[in-house]
Design an enzyme around this catalytic site. Structure first.
Site, PDB file in Angstrom:
ATOM      1  N   ASP A 126       0.850  -1.181   0.000  1.00 27.14           N
ATOM      2  CA  ASP A 126       0.000   0.000   0.000  1.00 27.14           C
ATOM      3  C   ASP A 126       0.895   1.242   0.000  1.00 27.14           C
ATOM      4  OD1 ASP A 126      -3.207   0.543   1.023  1.00 27.14           O
ATOM      5  OD2 ASP A 126      -1.783   2.211   1.085  1.00 27.14           O
ATOM      6  N   ILE A 127       0.528   2.231  -0.826  1.00 30.93           N
ATOM      7  CA  ILE A 127       1.344   3.436  -0.978  1.00 30.93           C
ATOM      8  C   ILE A 127       1.311   4.292   0.289  1.00 30.93           C
ATOM      9  CG2 ILE A 127      -0.377   5.056  -1.912  1.00 30.93           C
ATOM     10  CD1 ILE A 127       1.682   5.672  -4.145  1.00 30.93           C
ATOM     11  N   ASN A 185     -12.910  -3.280   2.365  1.00 30.35           N
ATOM     12  CA  ASN A 185     -13.907  -2.228   2.513  1.00 30.35           C
ATOM     13  C   ASN A 185     -14.903  -2.263   1.357  1.00 30.35           C
ATOM     14  OD1 ASN A 185     -12.617  -1.207   4.836  1.00 30.35           O
ATOM     15  ND2 ASN A 185     -11.180  -0.026   3.584  1.00 30.35           N
ATOM     16  N   GLY A 214     -15.799   2.763   3.723  1.00 31.89           N
ATOM     17  CA  GLY A 214     -14.570   3.522   3.500  1.00 31.89           C
ATOM     18  C   GLY A 214     -13.821   3.115   2.241  1.00 31.89           C
ATOM     19  N   GLN A 215     -14.541   2.520   1.286  1.00 38.22           N
ATOM     20  CA  GLN A 215     -13.874   2.125   0.036  1.00 38.22           C
ATOM     21  C   GLN A 215     -13.603   3.364  -0.815  1.00 38.22           C
ATOM     22  OE1 GLN A 215     -16.018  -0.710  -2.401  1.00 38.22           O
ATOM     23  NE2 GLN A 215     -14.234  -1.087  -3.729  1.00 38.22           N
ATOM     24  N   HIS A 255     -10.083  -5.049  -3.095  1.00 40.89           N
ATOM     25  CA  HIS A 255      -8.732  -5.293  -2.596  1.00 40.89           C
ATOM     26  C   HIS A 255      -8.831  -5.711  -1.142  1.00 40.89           C
ATOM     27  CE1 HIS A 255      -9.861  -1.044  -2.421  1.00 40.89           C
ATOM     28  NE2 HIS A 255      -9.265  -1.003  -1.242  1.00 40.89           N
ATOM     29  N   LEU A 256      -8.027  -6.696  -0.799  1.00 41.23           N
ATOM     30  CA  LEU A 256      -7.944  -7.154   0.585  1.00 41.23           C
ATOM     31  C   LEU A 256      -6.718  -6.507   1.215  1.00 41.23           C
ATOM     32  CD1 LEU A 256      -9.211  -9.111   2.659  1.00 41.23           C
ATOM     33  CD2 LEU A 256      -7.580 -10.840   1.847  1.00 41.23           C
ATOM     34  N   HIS A 257      -6.950  -5.696   2.250  1.00 39.49           N
ATOM     35  CA  HIS A 257      -5.836  -5.115   3.003  1.00 39.49           C
ATOM     36  C   HIS A 257      -5.281  -6.161   3.945  1.00 39.49           C
ATOM     37  CE1 HIS A 257      -6.732  -0.684   2.369  1.00 39.49           C
ATOM     38  NE2 HIS A 257      -7.923  -1.178   2.095  1.00 39.49           N
TER      39      HIS A 257
HETATM   40  P1  5GP Z   1      -9.763   1.560   0.376  1.00 45.64           P
HETATM   41  O1  5GP Z   1     -10.030   2.733   1.270  1.00 45.64           O
HETATM   42  O2  5GP Z   1     -10.392   1.725  -1.000  1.00 45.64           O
HETATM   43  O3  5GP Z   1     -10.113   0.253   1.020  1.00 45.64           O
HETATM   44  O4  5GP Z   1      -8.201   1.503   0.207  1.00 45.64           O
HETATM   45  C1  5GP Z   1      -7.504   1.937  -0.920  1.00 45.64           C
HETATM   46  C2  5GP Z   1      -6.041   1.798  -0.597  1.00 45.64           C
HETATM   47  O5  5GP Z   1      -5.305   1.943  -1.793  1.00 45.64           O
HETATM   48  C3  5GP Z   1      -5.527   2.847   0.388  1.00 45.64           C
HETATM   49  O6  5GP Z   1      -4.971   2.218   1.529  1.00 45.64           O
HETATM   50  C4  5GP Z   1      -4.494   3.605  -0.421  1.00 45.64           C
HETATM   51  O7  5GP Z   1      -3.364   4.005   0.354  1.00 45.64           O
HETATM   52  C5  5GP Z   1      -4.126   2.628  -1.506  1.00 45.64           C
HETATM   53  N1  5GP Z   1      -3.688   3.264  -2.730  1.00 45.64           N
HETATM   54  C6  5GP Z   1      -4.319   4.278  -3.386  1.00 45.64           C
HETATM   55  N2  5GP Z   1      -3.657   4.614  -4.507  1.00 45.64           N
HETATM   56  C7  5GP Z   1      -2.578   3.778  -4.573  1.00 45.64           C
HETATM   57  C8  5GP Z   1      -1.503   3.639  -5.516  1.00 45.64           C
HETATM   58  O8  5GP Z   1      -1.406   4.327  -6.529  1.00 45.64           O
HETATM   59  N3  5GP Z   1      -0.574   2.675  -5.251  1.00 45.64           N
HETATM   60  C9  5GP Z   1      -0.653   1.871  -4.142  1.00 45.64           C
HETATM   61  N4  5GP Z   1       0.319   0.974  -3.987  1.00 45.64           N
HETATM   62  N5  5GP Z   1      -1.652   1.973  -3.238  1.00 45.64           N
HETATM   63  C10 5GP Z   1      -2.602   2.924  -3.456  1.00 45.64           C
END
Ligand code: 5GP
Ligand code: ZN
Length: 112
Positions: free
Chosen positions: A30-31, A85, A91-92, A98-100
């Site tokens: 994750d970035i 999410n 909070g998506q 995607h699975l964190h």
């Molecule tokens: P969500 O809130 O949709 O469950 O999580 C999206 C996740 O994607 C966030 O934790 C965010 O930091 C990550 N993310 C967003 N843009 C990028 C990207 O360009 N590269 C990577 N590696 N992660 C990203």
């Protein structure tokens, strides 16, 4: 899907720190890491939200891939959290499921 951030990562159009890849799933860091270990596991097939998922095998693969990586990276025994999410209340932010996987520290709340 052309305007999807994670499809662009799959295509190699946007760089990512990849941890694992096969023909069905991709895992990358994750970035904006919220823990010492924070990576995402995604299907290569574009699925917008968990509400759109109907492939049990693929969904299971996301989970098993995360666990395998956690073991390889040495934090499976101390523990980790798997989160997916869905939509606004979940909070998506990125609409490609995607699975964190978060680990390397004790989570400070039951969820979140
Ligand atoms: P969500 O809130 O949709 O469950 O999580 C999206 C996740 O994607 C966030 O934790 C965010 O930091 C990550 N993310 C967003 N843009 C990028 C990207 O360009 N590269 C990577 N590696 N992660 C990203
Ligand atoms: Zn996508």
């Amino acid at each position: 899907m052309t305007d999807c951030l994670f499809c662009k990562i799959i295509a190699g159009d946007i760089p990512a720190e990849k941890l694992y890849e096969d023909d069905r799933v991709l895992a990358f860091k994750d970035i904006n890491a919220l823990a010492p270990e924070h990576f995402l596991v995604i299907p290569k097939e574009h699925i917008s939200t968990p509400n759109d998922a109907d492939n049990a095998e693929l969904m299971g693969e996301l989970s098993l891939t995360a666990t395998r990586i956690a073991k390889e990276r040495g934090f499976a025994e101390s523990g980790y959290r798997l989160v997916m999410n869905c939509n606004a209340d979940g909070g998506q932010v990125v609409f490609h499921i995607h699975l964190h996987c978060l680990g390397g520290r004790k989570m400070t709340s039951p969820i979140g």
